[in-house]
Structure formats: structure tokens, C-alpha cells
Motif scaffolding. Structure first.
Motif, PDB file in Angstrom:
ATOM      1  N   VAL A 429       7.582 142.531 -15.049  1.00 15.22           N
ATOM      2  CA  VAL A 429       6.735 142.692 -16.228  1.00 15.22           C
ATOM      3  C   VAL A 429       6.200 144.124 -16.223  1.00 15.22           C
ATOM      4  O   VAL A 429       5.942 144.706 -15.158  1.00 15.22           O
ATOM      5  CB  VAL A 429       5.571 141.673 -16.243  1.00 15.22           C
ATOM      6  N   VAL A 430       6.076 144.714 -17.426  1.00 17.60           N
ATOM      7  CA  VAL A 430       5.574 146.074 -17.584  1.00 17.60           C
ATOM      8  C   VAL A 430       4.357 146.038 -18.484  1.00 17.60           C
ATOM      9  O   VAL A 430       4.382 145.431 -19.569  1.00 17.60           O
ATOM     10  CB  VAL A 430       6.648 147.004 -18.189  1.00 17.60           C
ATOM     11  N   VAL A 431       3.261 146.665 -18.047  1.00 15.77           N
ATOM     12  CA  VAL A 431       2.061 146.810 -18.878  1.00 15.77           C
ATOM     13  C   VAL A 431       1.803 148.293 -19.063  1.00 15.77           C
ATOM     14  O   VAL A 431       2.025 149.098 -18.158  1.00 15.77           O
ATOM     15  CB  VAL A 431       0.829 146.129 -18.233  1.00 15.77           C
ATOM     16  N   GLY A 432       1.333 148.656 -20.270  1.00 20.91           N
ATOM     17  CA  GLY A 432       1.087 150.061 -20.551  1.00 20.91           C
ATOM     18  C   GLY A 432       0.693 150.250 -21.998  1.00 20.91           C
ATOM     19  O   GLY A 432       0.406 149.292 -22.731  1.00 20.91           O
ATOM     20  N   PRO A 433       0.683 151.495 -22.471  1.00 17.47           N
ATOM     21  CA  PRO A 433       0.291 151.803 -23.854  1.00 17.47           C
ATOM     22  C   PRO A 433       1.368 151.408 -24.858  1.00 17.47           C
ATOM     23  O   PRO A 433       2.422 150.874 -24.503  1.00 17.47           O
ATOM     24  CB  PRO A 433       0.066 153.319 -23.811  1.00 17.47           C
ATOM     25  N   PHE A 434       1.102 151.714 -26.125  1.00 19.39           N
ATOM     26  CA  PHE A 434       1.988 151.308 -27.218  1.00 19.39           C
ATOM     27  C   PHE A 434       3.382 151.895 -27.072  1.00 19.39           C
ATOM     28  O   PHE A 434       4.354 151.330 -27.584  1.00 19.39           O
ATOM     29  CB  PHE A 434       1.359 151.747 -28.555  1.00 19.39           C
ATOM     30  N   THR A 437       4.984 149.048 -24.446  1.00 17.77           N
ATOM     31  CA  THR A 437       4.787 147.591 -24.464  1.00 17.77           C
ATOM     32  C   THR A 437       4.246 147.121 -25.803  1.00 17.77           C
ATOM     33  O   THR A 437       3.771 147.911 -26.635  1.00 17.77           O
ATOM     34  CB  THR A 437       3.796 147.170 -23.357  1.00 17.77           C
ATOM     35  N   ARG A 438       4.283 145.803 -25.970  1.00 18.40           N
ATOM     36  CA  ARG A 438       3.707 145.129 -27.131  1.00 18.40           C
ATOM     37  C   ARG A 438       3.075 143.820 -26.648  1.00 18.40           C
ATOM     38  O   ARG A 438       3.186 143.461 -25.487  1.00 18.40           O
ATOM     39  CB  ARG A 438       4.788 144.813 -28.176  1.00 18.40           C
ATOM     40  N   GLY A 439       2.402 143.121 -27.543  1.00 26.61           N
ATOM     41  CA  GLY A 439       1.901 141.776 -27.255  1.00 26.61           C
ATOM     42  C   GLY A 439       0.830 141.749 -26.165  1.00 26.61           C
ATOM     43  O   GLY A 439      -0.054 142.610 -26.083  1.00 26.61           O
ATOM     44  N   LYS A 440       0.927 140.739 -25.272  1.00 26.15           N
ATOM     45  CA  LYS A 440      -0.091 140.521 -24.234  1.00 26.15           C
ATOM     46  C   LYS A 440      -0.183 141.681 -23.251  1.00 26.15           C
ATOM     47  O   LYS A 440      -1.266 142.004 -22.766  1.00 26.15           O
ATOM     48  CB  LYS A 440       0.217 139.223 -23.475  1.00 26.15           C
ATOM     49  N   GLU A 441       0.956 142.299 -22.967  1.00 26.01           N
ATOM     50  CA  GLU A 441       0.951 143.412 -22.017  1.00 26.01           C
ATOM     51  C   GLU A 441       0.178 144.613 -22.581  1.00 26.01           C
ATOM     52  O   GLU A 441      -0.595 145.261 -21.863  1.00 26.01           O
ATOM     53  CB  GLU A 441       2.384 143.827 -21.681  1.00 26.01           C
ATOM     54  N   LEU A 442       0.340 144.905 -23.864  1.00 26.01           N
ATOM     55  CA  LEU A 442      -0.403 145.983 -24.510  1.00 26.01           C
ATOM     56  C   LEU A 442      -1.893 145.628 -24.602  1.00 26.01           C
ATOM     57  O   LEU A 442      -2.760 146.486 -24.381  1.00 26.01           O
ATOM     58  CB  LEU A 442       0.179 146.254 -25.904  1.00 26.01           C
ATOM     59  N   GLU A 443      -2.199 144.366 -24.937  1.00 19.03           N
ATOM     60  CA  GLU A 443      -3.600 143.933 -25.024  1.00 19.03           C
ATOM     61  C   GLU A 443      -4.307 144.062 -23.666  1.00 19.03           C
ATOM     62  O   GLU A 443      -5.472 144.479 -23.597  1.00 19.03           O
ATOM     63  CB  GLU A 443      -3.654 142.482 -25.515  1.00 19.03           C
ATOM     64  N   HIS A 444      -3.597 143.693 -22.611  1.00 18.15           N
ATOM     65  CA  HIS A 444      -4.179 143.794 -21.265  1.00 18.15           C
ATOM     66  C   HIS A 444      -4.501 145.255 -20.933  1.00 18.15           C
ATOM     67  O   HIS A 444      -5.569 145.580 -20.391  1.00 18.15           O
ATOM     68  CB  HIS A 444      -3.199 143.200 -20.248  1.00 18.15           C
ATOM     69  N   TRP A 445      -3.581 146.167 -21.250  1.00 19.02           N
ATOM     70  CA  TRP A 445      -3.778 147.591 -20.961  1.00 19.02           C
ATOM     71  C   TRP A 445      -4.960 148.163 -21.762  1.00 19.02           C
ATOM     72  O   TRP A 445      -5.812 148.883 -21.226  1.00 19.02           O
ATOM     73  CB  TRP A 445      -2.499 148.349 -21.297  1.00 19.02           C
ATOM     74  N   ASN A 446      -5.033 147.824 -23.059  1.00 20.45           N
ATOM     75  CA  ASN A 446      -6.111 148.336 -23.909  1.00 20.45           C
ATOM     76  C   ASN A 446      -7.470 147.767 -23.492  1.00 20.45           C
ATOM     77  O   ASN A 446      -8.487 148.474 -23.536  1.00 20.45           O
ATOM     78  CB  ASN A 446      -5.832 148.000 -25.373  1.00 20.45           C
ATOM     79  N   GLU A 447      -7.493 146.515 -23.091  1.00 22.50           N
ATOM     80  CA  GLU A 447      -8.755 145.914 -22.634  1.00 22.50           C
ATOM     81  C   GLU A 447      -9.243 146.592 -21.354  1.00 22.50           C
ATOM     82  O   GLU A 447     -10.442 146.778 -21.160  1.00 22.50           O
ATOM     83  CB  GLU A 447      -8.575 144.405 -22.413  1.00 22.50           C
ATOM     84  N   MET A 448      -8.305 146.959 -20.473  1.00 23.00           N
ATOM     85  CA  MET A 448      -8.681 147.683 -19.251  1.00 23.00           C
ATOM     86  C   MET A 448      -9.330 149.024 -19.596  1.00 23.00           C
ATOM     87  O   MET A 448     -10.348 149.416 -18.987  1.00 23.00           O
ATOM     88  CB  MET A 448      -7.440 147.911 -18.387  1.00 23.00           C
ATOM     89  N   ILE A 449      -8.790 149.740 -20.586  1.00 18.74           N
ATOM     90  CA  ILE A 449      -9.343 151.038 -20.969  1.00 18.74           C
ATOM     91  C   ILE A 449     -10.704 150.870 -21.640  1.00 18.74           C
ATOM     92  O   ILE A 449     -11.622 151.673 -21.424  1.00 18.74           O
ATOM     93  CB  ILE A 449      -8.358 151.782 -21.887  1.00 18.74           C
ATOM     94  N   ASN A 450     -10.852 149.830 -22.446  1.00 15.66           N
ATOM     95  CA  ASN A 450     -12.111 149.609 -23.177  1.00 15.66           C
ATOM     96  C   ASN A 450     -13.221 149.073 -22.283  1.00 15.66           C
ATOM     97  O   ASN A 450     -14.394 149.113 -22.676  1.00 15.66           O
ATOM     98  CB  ASN A 450     -11.872 148.645 -24.343  1.00 15.66           C
ATOM     99  N   LYS A 451     -12.878 148.555 -21.101  1.00 19.74           N
ATOM    100  CA  LYS A 451     -13.883 148.025 -20.168  1.00 19.74           C
ATOM    101  C   LYS A 451     -13.742 148.745 -18.828  1.00 19.74           C
ATOM    102  O   LYS A 451     -13.244 148.175 -17.857  1.00 19.74           O
ATOM    103  CB  LYS A 451     -13.710 146.520 -19.970  1.00 19.74           C
TER     104      LYS A 451
END
Length: 467
Positions: A429-434, A437-451
Motif C-alpha cells: 500500500v502507498v500513502v502520499g499526496p495527490f 494516491t487517491r481515496g483513503k490513502e490520500l485522506e490519511h496523508w492529508n489528515e496527518m498534515i492537518n494534525k
């Protein structure tokens, strides 16, 4: 005529007289001899005067050296005495006549301000054997304490303060707050959204190879109904076919169990095992509802006969979604913008499709940091033997500048290794910016940056792509 070169011998005058008969024929011989004797005497006097001068010079030099030594010793003693008196002047301050309530009224303003922020201190008191005696200042012989009040009550101040008191010194005060045991807030401090907390203890007997698990209590359960009748099932993973179960506690949200359970496990396999607690609620129709779970790996613990660990953990909700085709992995992400540090906590995986289910199979997770699809650094977890649902709970940190977060990504690969065979990829699985990635992986990455500085935990489905 007799002539002498250098210093004449001691009996030279006598020899001259003895040989005068030989010089009788010589005219004026007697006069010449007398002149020679006078010259010899004058030479001896001059020699004696030179010797006296040398002795005088040597004596003067030695005397001067001794005088300088005496002056140096005297100056050193005076300097040392002056330093000692100067240090005493710093430590000893004049004490005015006062009673016990006004001894420390001359403390600095900063000490008085600290009184409001410090708790009431325990003062030093005079020993009973000295009650009723006057304290006399040894310097000015002034009374500093009266007979009527033999107790000294200093005001609380900094513990480093140093006060003079009739030749004795009070070195600050005792702050009782520093000697209290830390308050146990595990039963009072519950985070927002908490669904319960479980207490248990573990101990391992080396000789009998038994793992002793004591189920102590559960607090603050959140059942679906008003009433709750909880019980707990305990598993020793990776074996999920058998479990041990506690008694059911009727109508309570804070059950007290105090039950002991025993698992037979060899010392070699102990640190490959994981304890799993499932807390259930029994409703009126005798149906079981899962309230939460606790996963506790044993690999990082020190378990001995004389070391009984008492532990508490918050309950977690178990995902009700079925595993994906290649399995799922759960991990947490956190970014510290001040330190420029990206943290990954690999928690566990489930539903893995192992090539061969046996204890010889080991499963581990490889975490890689990429930037512009270029490999930067990778780390991997310890291997877990023979389980399609391995538990890791391992933390990894990577250095990543905040300006790189738009081009960086994380790749988590679950790998299977069999001794003597090639490593096999079970899922990735790959998580990162737009950009990646897309979907849950993108949401996880953005939530990490926002918190920032918070751990954001999520499940992700594994895919079998090797790109």
C-alpha cells in the motif's frame, strides 16, 4: 738574591734570614732582604682583605633571598586570611533582635512572591533539648529568639536560600509536594471517544513454561444499551482456535474480575506470541456484542518469575469489514513540523494470504520513504512466524522537510519469507499526496498534515501491484 713567583711559602721569611750569611758579600743585601719581607707581608694582607669581601658578598646574597622568602610567606598568609574573612562576610549577615514570627521578614521580594505559588512548607524546628534557651549571635551578641516562643517558623521560600541564625544556618525548607507518590490517574483521565479501559497483569514461569495472565478489571464501558453484562475472552495469538473466558459480571459498566488464566507456551516461542482480549456484552436474548479489544504483543516485554507486570490499555473497536482480497494492514502516521520528522507506527495486519501456512513462514513489513518516486530510505519490522494476522506495534522515524511533503510518499510492503527460499510479496500500500494516491490513502496523508504531532491511525487494503 731569592725571588718568588706567585704566593710565597709560609716559611719564606725564615729561609731568608737563614741564608743572609750567603749574601753578606753582596752590597746592601740586608736592605734588599728587608724590602722583600715587607713586600711579602703586604701581599698577605691584600689577600686576606679580598677573602673577607667575598664572604661579605655571599652573606648579603643569602640574606636577601631569605628576606624575600619571608616576605612572600607573610603576604600569602595575609591573603588567605583575607579571603576567609571575605567568605564569612558573605555567609554571615547581621541579625537583629526579633521574635519567631519576624525572623525572615527581610527576605527578598522574589522569595515573598514565591510564597503564593508554593504549597505550605514543613519548617525546621528547634530540638526539644534546646527549648527555653536564648540564641545569642556570636558576632554582635544580640538576642534573636525569646524564651516565650522557642519554635522557629520560617516563611516558605526557595530551597536554595541560606539564612544565618545565631551561628547555625537554615538551608531552605522542605516542600512536601516533592515527596508525594505520583497520583494514579489511570481511572480518571479518559481521552475523548474512549470506549473503555482494561487492566491485566502477566508473569512467566521459566521452569514450568507457563504464562500467567491475571484479568483485573475493566472501566467505563460503552454498551449499546443502558445495562451491561460484560465478560472477556483471552487469546494467545497466532492461535485463534482456542481461548479462555472469564465469568460474566451482571449489570455493571465497571466490572471487577480478579481472575487468573494459564497458557502453556515454550520460552522460545513466547516472544512471538500476542495476547488478545475481547470484551463482550451479553444482552437479554443471550446474544454477544463485541464492545472492544486489546492487542498486546509480548516481544518487547521482560517476563520473569519475580517480575509481575501490571498493565492497562484502552479498548479499540474491531473493524467489522471483512478482509480485502490480499489482506489489510493497520498503521499510524504522524508528522512533527518543528523537527521535520515523519513517524510511522506499524500496528498489525489481518487476512494475509500466506503461500504456505506453517511455523517456518515468517511475515514482516518493509516501510520505504520515496521522493519523486526515488528511493530515499527503508526500514523493516521484526518477523512474525506463521500467522495470517501478525501484530507488530513497531515505530519508525524518517527525516523529511515540510517542503518535501508534496513530493514524498510512503510505501508499506508485507513480505513472506521461508528459510532457503526467495522472499514473496503478499501485498503493498502507498500513502502520499495527490500526485501518487487517491481515496483513503490520500485522506490519511492529508489528515496527518492537518494534525501535526498527532498519531492518525487507519486500516488500508493491500494490493498486489509491484509497480
Amino acid at each position: 738574591m731569592i725571588w718568588f713567583v706567585g704566593k710565597p711559602p709560609a716559611n719564606s721569611c725564615q729561609e731568608l734570614r737563614q741564608h743572609t750569611w750567603r749574601e753578606a758579600a753582596v752590597p746592601n743585601a740586608g736592605k734588599l732582604i728587608e724590602d722583600q719581607i715587607k713586600a711579602l707581608r703586604h701581599y698577605g694582607q691584600v689577600n686576606f682583605v679580598a677573602q673577607d669581601q667575598e664572604v661579605a658578598v655571599a652573606g648579603g646574597i643569602i640574606g636577601g633571598i631569605l628576606v624575600f622568602v619571608l616576605i612572600g610567606i607573610t603576604a600569602y598568609l595575609l591573603w588567605k586570611n583575607f579571603c576567609r574573612l571575605f567568605s564569612y562576610e558573605k555567609l554571615i549577615s547581621p541579625v537583629k533582635k526579633t521574635n519567631a514570627n519576624t525572623i525572615f521578614q527581610n527576605q527578598s521580594t522574589s522569595e515573598i512572591q514565591l510564597k503564593s505559588t508554593r504549597s505550605r512548607s514543613v519548617p525546621f524546628i528547634i530540638p526539644p533539648t534546646l527549648h527555653g534557651r536564648d540564641w545569642i549571635n556570636l558576632i554582635n551578641e544580640e538576642h534573636v529568639q525569646e524564651d516565650s516562643d522557642p519554635y522557629m517558623v520560617p516563611q516558605p521560600g526557595p530551597r536554595s536560600s541560606f539564612h544565618s541564625f545565631a551561628g547555625a544556618y537554615v538551608v531552605g525548607t522542605i516542600n512536601p509536594e516533592l515527596y508525594k507518590f505520583p497520583e494514579d490517574k489511570s481511572e480518571t483521565d479518559f481521552p475523548e471517544g474512549n470506549i473503555g479501559r482494561l487492566w491485566f497483569s502477566i508473569e512467566y514461569e521459566q521452569e514450568s513454561e507457563r504464562l500467567l495472565v491475571s484479568l483485573i478489571k475493566v472501566r467505563k464501558l460503552q454498551p449499546p444499551a443502558d445495562s451491561c453484562s460484560p465478560f472477556v475472552k483471552i487469546y494467545l495469538l497466532p492461535d485463534e482456535r482456542s481461548c479462555l473466558q472469564s465469568k460474566t459480571k451482571r449489570k455493571t459498566l465497571n466490572p471487577q474480575f480478579d481472575e487468573n488464566f494459564v497458557f502453556q507456551v515454550s520460552s522460545k516461542m513466547l516472544f512471538q506470541r500476542t495476547l488478545k482480549f475481547l470484551v463482550y456484552h451479553v444482552d437479554k436474548q443471550k446474544k454477544h456484542h463485541l464492545l472492544g479489544q486489546v492487542i498486546f504483543p509480548l516481544k518487547n516485554e521482560t517476563l520473569t518469575d519475580d517480575n509481575k507486570l501490571v498493565i492497562w490499555r484502552d479498548l479499540e473497536k474491531e473493524s467489522l469489514e471483512p478482509p480485502s482480497e490480499y489482506g489489510d494492514i493497520q498503521f499510524s502516521l504522524s508528522y512533527n513540523d518543528y523537527l521535520g520528522r515523519l513517524t510511522v507506527v506499524v500496528l498489525r495486519a489481518r487476512g494475509l494470504k500466506l503461500q504456505e501456512e506453517s511455523h517456518a513462514v515468517s511475515v514482516y513489513v518493509k516501510v520505504s520513504l520515496m521522493n519523486h518516486n526515488k528511493f530515499i530510505k527503508s526500514k523493516k519490522t521484526a518477523a512474525v512466524l506463521g500467522s495470517p494476522n501478525p501484530v507488530y506495534n513497531e515505530t519508525f522515524s524518517f527525516k523529511a522537510d515540510q517542503t518535501e511533503l508534496d513530493t514524498a510518499s510512503l510505501s508499506l510492503s508485507v513480505l513472506q519469507s521461508i528459510k532457503g527460499e526467495k522472499t514473496h510479496l503478499l501485498g503493498r500500500v502507498v500513502v502520499g499526496p495527490f500526485m501518487y494516491t487517491r481515496g483513503k490513502e490520500l485522506e490519511h496523508w492529508n489528515e496527518m498534515i492537518n494534525k501535526p504531532k498527532e498519531l492518525v491511525k487507519r486500516w488500508h487494503a493491500l494490493c498486489h501491484s509491484t509497480d
